[in-house]
Design a protein around this motif. Structure first.
Motif, PDB file in Angstrom:
ATOM      1  N   ILE A 163       0.871  -1.139   0.064  1.00 56.54           N
ATOM      2  CA  ILE A 163      -0.094   0.105   0.238  1.00 56.54           C
ATOM      3  C   ILE A 163       0.950   1.283   0.178  1.00 56.54           C
ATOM      4  N   PHE A 164       1.839   1.154   0.986  1.00 62.55           N
ATOM      5  CA  PHE A 164       2.867   2.473   0.820  1.00 62.55           C
ATOM      6  C   PHE A 164       3.458   2.457  -0.487  1.00 62.55           C
ATOM      7  N   THR A 165       3.955   1.375  -1.262  1.00 67.45           N
ATOM      8  CA  THR A 165       4.457   1.536  -2.843  1.00 67.45           C
ATOM      9  C   THR A 165       3.538   2.147  -3.844  1.00 67.45           C
ATOM     10  N   GLN A 166       2.431   1.530  -3.521  1.00 64.48           N
ATOM     11  CA  GLN A 166       1.095   1.907  -4.631  1.00 64.48           C
ATOM     12  C   GLN A 166       0.486   3.341  -4.395  1.00 64.48           C
ATOM     13  N   LEU A 167       0.398   3.664  -3.154  1.00 65.83           N
ATOM     14  CA  LEU A 167      -0.533   4.890  -2.728  1.00 65.83           C
ATOM     15  C   LEU A 167       0.443   5.933  -2.388  1.00 65.83           C
ATOM     16  N   GLY A 168       1.368   5.411  -1.369  1.00 64.88           N
ATOM     17  CA  GLY A 168       2.283   6.341  -0.899  1.00 64.88           C
ATOM     18  C   GLY A 168       1.808   6.580   0.682  1.00 64.88           C
ATOM     19  N   PHE A 169       0.645   6.112   0.906  1.00 70.10           N
ATOM     20  CA  PHE A 169       0.090   6.538   2.372  1.00 70.10           C
ATOM     21  C   PHE A 169      -1.046   5.487   2.483  1.00 70.10           C
ATOM     22  N   ILE A 170      -1.525   5.505   3.536  1.00 72.42           N
ATOM     23  CA  ILE A 170      -2.753   4.655   3.838  1.00 72.42           C
ATOM     24  C   ILE A 170      -3.982   5.916   4.171  1.00 72.42           C
ATOM     25  N   ALA A 187       8.781  -4.210  12.635  1.00 69.89           N
ATOM     26  CA  ALA A 187       7.803  -3.495  12.953  1.00 69.89           C
ATOM     27  C   ALA A 187       8.070  -1.980  13.460  1.00 69.89           C
ATOM     28  N   ALA A 188       9.376  -2.079  13.947  1.00 69.03           N
ATOM     29  CA  ALA A 188       9.764  -0.816  14.432  1.00 69.03           C
ATOM     30  C   ALA A 188      10.233   0.218  13.463  1.00 69.03           C
ATOM     31  N   ALA A 189      10.723  -0.420  12.307  1.00 66.09           N
ATOM     32  CA  ALA A 189      11.178   0.362  11.162  1.00 66.09           C
ATOM     33  C   ALA A 189      10.013   0.959  10.679  1.00 66.09           C
ATOM     34  N   ILE A 190       9.112   0.163  10.469  1.00 60.95           N
ATOM     35  CA  ILE A 190       7.510   0.710   9.752  1.00 60.95           C
ATOM     36  C   ILE A 190       7.001   1.777  10.688  1.00 60.95           C
ATOM     37  N   ARG A 191       6.966   1.583  11.809  1.00 63.05           N
ATOM     38  CA  ARG A 191       6.395   2.726  12.667  1.00 63.05           C
ATOM     39  C   ARG A 191       7.078   3.960  12.344  1.00 63.05           C
ATOM     40  N   ALA A 192       8.617   3.784  12.365  1.00 60.70           N
ATOM     41  CA  ALA A 192       9.450   4.868  12.523  1.00 60.70           C
ATOM     42  C   ALA A 192       9.369   5.541  11.217  1.00 60.70           C
ATOM     43  N   THR A 193       9.265   4.860   9.960  1.00 58.67           N
ATOM     44  CA  THR A 193       9.526   5.490   8.665  1.00 58.67           C
ATOM     45  C   THR A 193       8.201   5.719   8.020  1.00 58.67           C
ATOM     46  N   LYS A 194       6.826   4.959   8.354  1.00 60.12           N
ATOM     47  CA  LYS A 194       5.873   4.925   7.781  1.00 60.12           C
ATOM     48  C   LYS A 194       4.593   5.792   8.721  1.00 60.12           C
ATOM     49  N   GLY A 195       5.155   6.226   9.832  1.00 64.31           N
ATOM     50  CA  GLY A 195       4.161   6.803  10.679  1.00 64.31           C
ATOM     51  C   GLY A 195       2.885   5.756  11.296  1.00 64.31           C
ATOM     52  N   VAL A 196       3.117   4.573  11.111  1.00 67.94           N
ATOM     53  CA  VAL A 196       2.300   3.769  11.623  1.00 67.94           C
ATOM     54  C   VAL A 196       1.894   3.897  13.065  1.00 67.94           C
ATOM     55  N   LYS A 197       0.672   3.989  13.547  1.00 71.68           N
ATOM     56  CA  LYS A 197       0.341   4.380  14.907  1.00 71.68           C
ATOM     57  C   LYS A 197       0.473   3.139  15.872  1.00 71.68           C
ATOM     58  N   PRO A 198       0.877   3.382  17.068  1.00 72.27           N
ATOM     59  CA  PRO A 198       1.296   2.457  18.082  1.00 72.27           C
ATOM     60  C   PRO A 198       0.062   1.335  18.157  1.00 72.27           C
ATOM     61  N   ASP A 199      -1.155   1.721  17.892  1.00 65.06           N
ATOM     62  CA  ASP A 199      -2.344   1.010  18.176  1.00 65.06           C
ATOM     63  C   ASP A 199      -2.966   0.052  16.955  1.00 65.06           C
ATOM     64  N   VAL A 200      -2.114   0.180  15.883  1.00 70.35           N
ATOM     65  CA  VAL A 200      -2.218  -0.581  14.690  1.00 70.35           C
ATOM     66  C   VAL A 200      -1.400  -1.942  14.750  1.00 70.35           C
TER      67      VAL A 200
END
Length: 246
Positions: A163-170, A187-200
């Protein structure tokens, strides 16, 4: 709570990109060898081999989430799972009605057999199953939820189909139960680089196309028992159910 090892992204011989050794019995055997208690059957845009694997796996004490890996109009890959046979059948009809049917003569893009428990070929799907649907990600998500299903964007940072490749965001309006990730990230890298919230919830899956890949990447679910309802609660971190993050 009890712990259950799960791999929710496994392809069968039906997927054109999967090995012909990914038969129902080999998948169940591979899941057992890998110590999995929960598996998800996710062929590209088809659910037709899911039920036979569910029936075989029950005898081995393995719970099967029946579903598909759906390619949206934006070419985002998403996992969709359903509890009952009727919901699964209705979603298959939805896939059949909305997939872009590119001919696959003589298995040009890969063989796509629907099989029974004894590996007898019941049908050869004659159009390319990895084609995109004519529906967008939000429309597909709504259809899954209308059927009381589980919706998980798959391998979200993969160079193709994530989804980040195709759309760039959620999209802010998109609902989902979790995000799928592979062994090539954390998980840590995705949260740090993509702004995925802790509750996801982030779910590790193998995306297995070959028998030896089954369970190579897995998640640990904390549940009271194995059921569709419990799995959904864990993905959404409800009532003390959850998925371990590492």
């Amino acid at each position: 709570m009890l712990k259950f090892r799960a791999d929710l992204h496994i392809h069968t011989v039906l997927s054109p990109c999967a090995d012909l050794e990914m038969s129902p019995r080999n998948i169940v055997s591979g899941a057992k060898e890998a110590g999995l208690q929960i598996i998800g059957i996710t062929d590209h845009n088809s659910t037709r081999n899911a039920l036979v694997i569910k029936n075989l796996a029950q005898a081995e004490g393995i719970y099967v989430l029946m579903g598909a890996e759906v390619t949206t109009k934006e070419e985002v890959h998403c996992l969709a799972f359903f509890e009952g046979d009727e919901e699964l059948k209705e979603f298959q009809n939805y896939l059949d009605d909305n997939i872009t049917k590119i001919p696959n003569p003589n298995g040009h893009f890969g063989y796509q057999p629907v099989v029974d428990a004894d590996e007898n070929v019941l049908e050869m799907v004659d159009y390319f199953l990895t084609s995109a649907l004519k529906k967008g990600i939000s429309e597909i998500q709504q259809k899954v939820y209308d059927l009381n299903g589980i919706f998980i964007p798959a391998h979200v940072t993969r160079p193709m189909g994530g989804i980040f490749t195709q759309l760039g965001f959620i999209p802010a309006t998109l609902s989902y139960d979790a995000l799928g990730i592979t062994s090539k990230t954390s998980a840590a890298a995705i949260r740090a680089t993509k702004g995925v919230k802790p509750d996801v919830t982030l779910v590790y899956n193998s995306d297995a196309h070959f028998p030896e890949q089954i369970g190579r990447n897995y998640s640990v679910f904390h549940l009271e028992e194995v059921s569709f309802k419990e799995i959904r609660m864990a993905l959404n971190r409800l009532h003390e159910r959850f998925v371990e993050e590492r």
